[in-house]
Write an enzyme that holds these catalytic residues in place. Structure first.
Site, mmCIF file in Angstrom:
data_model
loop_
_atom_site.group_PDB
_atom_site.id
_atom_site.type_symbol
_atom_site.label_atom_id
_atom_site.label_comp_id
_atom_site.label_asym_id
_atom_site.label_seq_id
_atom_site.Cartn_x
_atom_site.Cartn_y
_atom_site.Cartn_z
ATOM 1 N N LYS A 123 0.834 -1.206 0.000
ATOM 2 C CA LYS A 123 0.000 0.000 0.000
ATOM 3 C C LYS A 123 0.872 1.260 0.000
ATOM 4 O O LYS A 123 0.585 2.221 -0.726
ATOM 5 C CB LYS A 123 -0.956 -0.024 1.206
ATOM 6 C CG LYS A 123 -2.058 -1.053 1.043
ATOM 7 C CD LYS A 123 -2.817 -1.370 2.324
ATOM 8 C CE LYS A 123 -3.765 -2.551 2.072
ATOM 9 N NZ LYS A 123 -4.471 -3.012 3.273
ATOM 10 N N GLN A 133 -4.853 -1.796 9.452
ATOM 11 C CA GLN A 133 -4.650 -3.090 8.786
ATOM 12 C C GLN A 133 -5.239 -4.226 9.627
ATOM 13 O O GLN A 133 -4.938 -4.349 10.817
ATOM 14 C CB GLN A 133 -3.147 -3.324 8.549
ATOM 15 C CG GLN A 133 -2.831 -4.596 7.796
ATOM 16 C CD GLN A 133 -3.417 -4.604 6.380
ATOM 17 O OE1 GLN A 133 -3.297 -3.637 5.640
ATOM 18 N NE2 GLN A 133 -4.068 -5.701 6.011
ATOM 19 N N ASP A 175 -11.404 2.384 3.772
ATOM 20 C CA ASP A 175 -11.614 0.937 3.671
ATOM 21 C C ASP A 175 -13.094 0.608 3.450
ATOM 22 O O ASP A 175 -13.443 -0.513 3.083
ATOM 23 C CB ASP A 175 -11.147 0.254 4.968
ATOM 24 C CG ASP A 175 -10.009 -0.718 4.732
ATOM 25 O OD1 ASP A 175 -9.752 -1.061 3.564
ATOM 26 O OD2 ASP A 175 -9.385 -1.136 5.722
#
Ligand code: NAP
Length: 292
Positions: free
Chosen positions: A49, A93, A116
């Protein structure tokens, strides 16, 4: 049969984003990545990422936290980032180590920075077809991949294997939207579905997201179908240096010859997920700057 090249399609998404970001004046869009602990898969995902963000010209900030961090401490950090005007997107994460609650942390992230797409408000906006929200990156990546591969969804029967909140359910909600690029008829299957192969054999487009290695076999697929394999499974393999190989939820060798198109694992949905995270971050920046 055509293999859908997720790496190539993701590269075209990121190239588009790079061109868009180059036109922004002032500060660059910023994503803050939070990683708790040293889980090897999380280390590798976060690194990917960061690398993709840098390629596009986004600012990425990495916050590394020890597994001993408490839920209140993590929530306080998220609160600080929520009010930091220099941060457009926040990503925590997953998986978080126990006993931290992922759901509680995801809900703590301000909805307008939830790149997200896991926040309750953003899931609600998806259900309401309100495009101001953020759609979870994997389902958004699946639909983008289908569109950029020239697959029409409208009027097609899509069977989604899996009903999770991060893949199956949002993928189904997206595909059935009242939009010209969607308008699919959707069936969702899960572990309690009866006569699963009879349903999957009806799919014009089959999306497999269950986390069971090579579960979908040739007898479950209609000839000429498009198959999207979302699964990422580590199967022990002593011949590899890593001791494992990655495989999807589809038995590629037997299913691929039947298909019109199929996405492989690795190199399919995975790179699209990262690209869509970047797309959501640029969208958050545009919304924060009144450019949307
Ligand atoms: P999850 O939360 O564990 O959900 C799995 C779903 O599959 C559940 O709805 C479950 O049904 C269903 N299921 C399990 N066994 C089944 C069976 N035998 N028949 C039919 N349905 C079955 O998993 P997830 O987070 O959605 O992830 C699914 C897979 O996608 C995993 O391999 C994951 O690693 C991968 N993934 C990949 C990406 C990417 O970027 N490529 C991103 C996210 C996830 P119940 O609801 O009844 O339990």
């Amino acid at each position: 049969m055509e293999i859908i090249d997720g790496n190539q399609i993701a590269a075209s998404v990121t190239a588009d984003l790079k061109a868009e970001v180059a036109r922004f004046t002032g500060r660059r869009p910023c994503i803050t990545l939070i990683r708790v602990g040293e889980d090897p898969a999380s280390v590798s995902y976060v690194r990917k990422k960061e690398k993709t963000a840098a390629e596009i010209g986004l600012e990425s900030r990495l916050i590394l936290l020890p597994v001993t961090i408490t839920q209140p401490e993590l929530c306080t950090l998220v609160d600080q980032l929520n009010t930091d005007d220099g941060v457009d997107g926040i990503l925590v994460q997953s998986p978080l180590p126990k006993p931290l609650s992922e759901v509680a942390v995801f809900r703590r992230i301000a909805a307008h920075k939830d790149v997200d797409g896991f926040h309750t408000l953003n899931l609600g906006k998806l259900a309401q077809e309100d495009d101001t929200g953020f759609v979870a990156c994997t389902p958004a990546g699946i639909i983008e991949m289908l569109q950029r591969s020239g697959v029409t969804l409208s009027g097609k029967h899509i069977v989604v294997l899996g009903r999770s909140l991060i893949v199956g359910k949002p993928a189904a909600l997206l595909a059935m939207q009242r939009k010209p690029w969607a308008n699919a008829t959707v069936t969702i299957c899960h572990s309690q579905t009866a006569n699963l192969p009879a349903l999957t054999r009806q799919a014009d487009i089959l999306i497999a997201a269950i986390g069971k290695p090579e579960f979908v076999t040739a007898d479950m697929v209609k000839p000429g179908a498009v198959v999207i394999d979302v699964g990422v499974n580590r199967v022990p393999d002593s011949s590899r240096k890593t001791g494992y190989r990655l495989t999807g939820d589809v038995h590629f060798a037997s299913v691929a010859p039947l298909c019109a198109k199929i996405s492989p694992v690795p190199g399919g949905v995975g790179p699209m997920t990262v690209a869509m995270l970047m797309k959501n971050t640029v969208k958050a920046y545009r919304q924060n700057h009144g450019l949307a």
